[in-house]
Design a protein around this motif. Structure first.
Motif, PDB file in Angstrom:
ATOM      1  N   PHE A  46       0.810  -1.221   0.000  1.00  0.00           N
ATOM      2  CA  PHE A  46       0.000   0.000   0.000  1.00  0.00           C
ATOM      3  C   PHE A  46       0.844   1.273   0.000  1.00  0.00           C
ATOM      4  O   PHE A  46       0.363   2.354   0.333  1.00  0.00           O
ATOM      5  CB  PHE A  46      -0.961  -0.027   1.189  1.00  0.00           C
ATOM      6  N   GLY A  47       2.108   1.139  -0.379  1.00  0.00           N
ATOM      7  CA  GLY A  47       2.936   2.317  -0.619  1.00  0.00           C
ATOM      8  C   GLY A  47       3.492   3.012   0.604  1.00  0.00           C
ATOM      9  O   GLY A  47       4.004   4.123   0.498  1.00  0.00           O
ATOM     10  N   ALA A  48       3.422   2.374   1.773  1.00  0.00           N
ATOM     11  CA  ALA A  48       3.988   3.000   2.980  1.00  0.00           C
ATOM     12  C   ALA A  48       5.497   2.830   3.042  1.00  0.00           C
ATOM     13  O   ALA A  48       6.175   3.567   3.763  1.00  0.00           O
ATOM     14  CB  ALA A  48       3.343   2.409   4.235  1.00  0.00           C
ATOM     15  N   LEU A  49       6.026   1.864   2.304  1.00  0.00           N
ATOM     16  CA  LEU A  49       7.465   1.665   2.173  1.00  0.00           C
ATOM     17  C   LEU A  49       7.809   1.584   0.690  1.00  0.00           C
ATOM     18  O   LEU A  49       7.043   1.004  -0.090  1.00  0.00           O
ATOM     19  CB  LEU A  49       7.915   0.354   2.839  1.00  0.00           C
ATOM     20  N   PRO A  50       8.955   2.136   0.280  1.00  0.00           N
ATOM     21  CA  PRO A  50       9.372   1.980  -1.118  1.00  0.00           C
ATOM     22  C   PRO A  50       9.788   0.542  -1.374  1.00  0.00           C
ATOM     23  O   PRO A  50      10.385  -0.107  -0.511  1.00  0.00           O
ATOM     24  CB  PRO A  50      10.566   2.939  -1.223  1.00  0.00           C
ATOM     25  N   LEU A  51       9.467   0.028  -2.551  1.00  0.00           N
ATOM     26  CA  LEU A  51       9.846  -1.338  -2.880  1.00  0.00           C
ATOM     27  C   LEU A  51      11.364  -1.487  -2.882  1.00  0.00           C
ATOM     28  O   LEU A  51      12.087  -0.578  -3.302  1.00  0.00           O
ATOM     29  CB  LEU A  51       9.292  -1.731  -4.247  1.00  0.00           C
ATOM     30  N   PRO A  52      11.864  -2.625  -2.423  1.00  0.00           N
ATOM     31  CA  PRO A  52      13.318  -2.839  -2.409  1.00  0.00           C
ATOM     32  C   PRO A  52      13.844  -3.008  -3.830  1.00  0.00           C
ATOM     33  O   PRO A  52      13.089  -3.303  -4.758  1.00  0.00           O
ATOM     34  CB  PRO A  52      13.463  -4.134  -1.605  1.00  0.00           C
ATOM     35  N   GLU A  53      15.129  -2.834  -3.980  1.00  0.00           N
ATOM     36  CA  GLU A  53      15.769  -2.975  -5.284  1.00  0.00           C
ATOM     37  C   GLU A  53      16.778  -4.115  -5.252  1.00  0.00           C
ATOM     38  O   GLU A  53      17.364  -4.410  -4.215  1.00  0.00           O
ATOM     39  CB  GLU A  53      16.464  -1.672  -5.684  1.00  0.00           C
ATOM     40  N   GLY A  54      16.977  -4.739  -6.408  1.00  0.00           N
ATOM     41  CA  GLY A  54      17.970  -5.791  -6.503  1.00  0.00           C
ATOM     42  C   GLY A  54      17.498  -7.093  -5.888  1.00  0.00           C
ATOM     43  O   GLY A  54      16.322  -7.274  -5.570  1.00  0.00           O
ATOM     44  N   GLU A  55      18.436  -8.007  -5.704  1.00  0.00           N
ATOM     45  CA  GLU A  55      18.119  -9.311  -5.129  1.00  0.00           C
ATOM     46  C   GLU A  55      17.807  -9.164  -3.649  1.00  0.00           C
ATOM     47  O   GLU A  55      18.477  -8.428  -2.927  1.00  0.00           O
ATOM     48  CB  GLU A  55      19.287 -10.275  -5.324  1.00  0.00           C
ATOM     49  N   LEU A  56      16.792  -9.863  -3.203  1.00  0.00           N
ATOM     50  CA  LEU A  56      16.347  -9.754  -1.816  1.00  0.00           C
ATOM     51  C   LEU A  56      17.031 -10.798  -0.943  1.00  0.00           C
ATOM     52  O   LEU A  56      17.321 -11.910  -1.390  1.00  0.00           O
ATOM     53  CB  LEU A  56      14.828  -9.927  -1.748  1.00  0.00           C
ATOM     54  N   GLU A  57      17.261 -10.421   0.301  1.00  0.00           N
ATOM     55  CA  GLU A  57      17.921 -11.326   1.244  1.00  0.00           C
ATOM     56  C   GLU A  57      17.107 -12.597   1.431  1.00  0.00           C
ATOM     57  O   GLU A  57      15.886 -12.563   1.599  1.00  0.00           O
ATOM     58  CB  GLU A  57      18.099 -10.625   2.593  1.00  0.00           C
TER      59      GLU A  57
END
Length: 249
Positions: A146-157
């Motif tokens: 819902f847009g409260a956090l920016p989506l992460p970039e690159g490979e995820l942990e």
């Protein structure tokens, strides 16, 4: 001591003097108190003012800047939110006997600000101050969806074999979150641990918090839909309670 470190120490001394003073202080008072050269004091005051740490009133006297007010305001909002949510967290805890938490976005992650512990020995974990990658938590998925956090970039942990480690996989999961209204994690942060979370919205519809339940998969498996519905109802109640507080403040 390096010149950079010395400058930071001097700026900290100036800032501490101004902020701790009972009344706004003059440039001359700063020079007299710190013993700094007038040019150095002037340069530091200007830098602190540009950074929002200090400001000048109509008389040109220095006082704490808008950054302090912003921080205090945000802290007060978090405290108000946690206090308003506590009875609902307890109600959900009584209905499920599982760990119930309230989280808010902070930077690129989620911070847990309130919790009701599980009634079970297995599952009684404190999430307050715990560092959990947002894409592995139900609360984090709500914030992403819902847009409260920016989506992460690159490979995820990757925390477990069940962790979503690519952005396309995460985005597909977030679409399901938006469709059903709540998020689910199944062993994505820790094997055998499930989570469910629902968004808490502001009056304008934006999401600023999330209510979550976490516990062992052996108890939560098959209960996701029921608990998701329970959390959504609790979130709506919290939204109404916050709206009433704003209306009476």
């Amino acid at each position: 001591m390096s010149s950079g470190t010395q400058s930071i120490d001097r700026a900290a001394e100036v800032l501490a003097f101004v902020v701790r003073a009972e009344d706004p202080v003059s440039y001359t008072a700063v020079v007299e108190q710190t013993g700094l050269a007038r040019s150095t004091a002037s340069r530091l005051l200007q830098a602190l003012e540009r950074g929002g740490l200090l400001e000048r009133n109509r008389e040109g006297l220095f006082r704490g800047g808008p950054l302090f007010a912003e921080y205090a305001s945000r802290f007060d909002r978090v405290q108000t939110l946690a206090a308003a949510a506590q009875p609902l967290l307890e109600q959900v805890g009584e209905a499920t006997s599982e760990t119930v938490t309230l989280g808010v976005p902070s930077g690129d992650t989620v911070v847990h600000i309130a919790q009701v512990d599980s009634a079970y020995v297995l599952g009684a974990t404190s999430w307050v101050n715990a560092e959990v990658p947002a894409h592995t938590s139900a609360l984090g998925k709500v914030m992403y969806a819902f847009g409260a956090l920016p989506l992460p970039e690159g490979e995820l942990e990757s925390c477990t074999p069940h962790t979503l480690t690519t952005l396309p996989a995460l985005e597909a999961d977030l679409e399901q979150v938006r469709t059903r209204g709540y998020a689910v994690t199944c062993g994505e942060f820790e094997e055998g641990l499930d989570g469910i979370a629902a968004p808490v919205r502001r009056p304008d519809g934006s999401v600023h918090a999330a209510l979550g339940i976490s516990g062992p998969s052996l108890r939560l498996e098959g209960e996701h839909a029921r608990m998701g519905t329970l959390l959504m109802k609790a979130a709506r109640s919290l939204e109404r309670g916050l709206a009433q507080r704003r209306g009476t403040s």
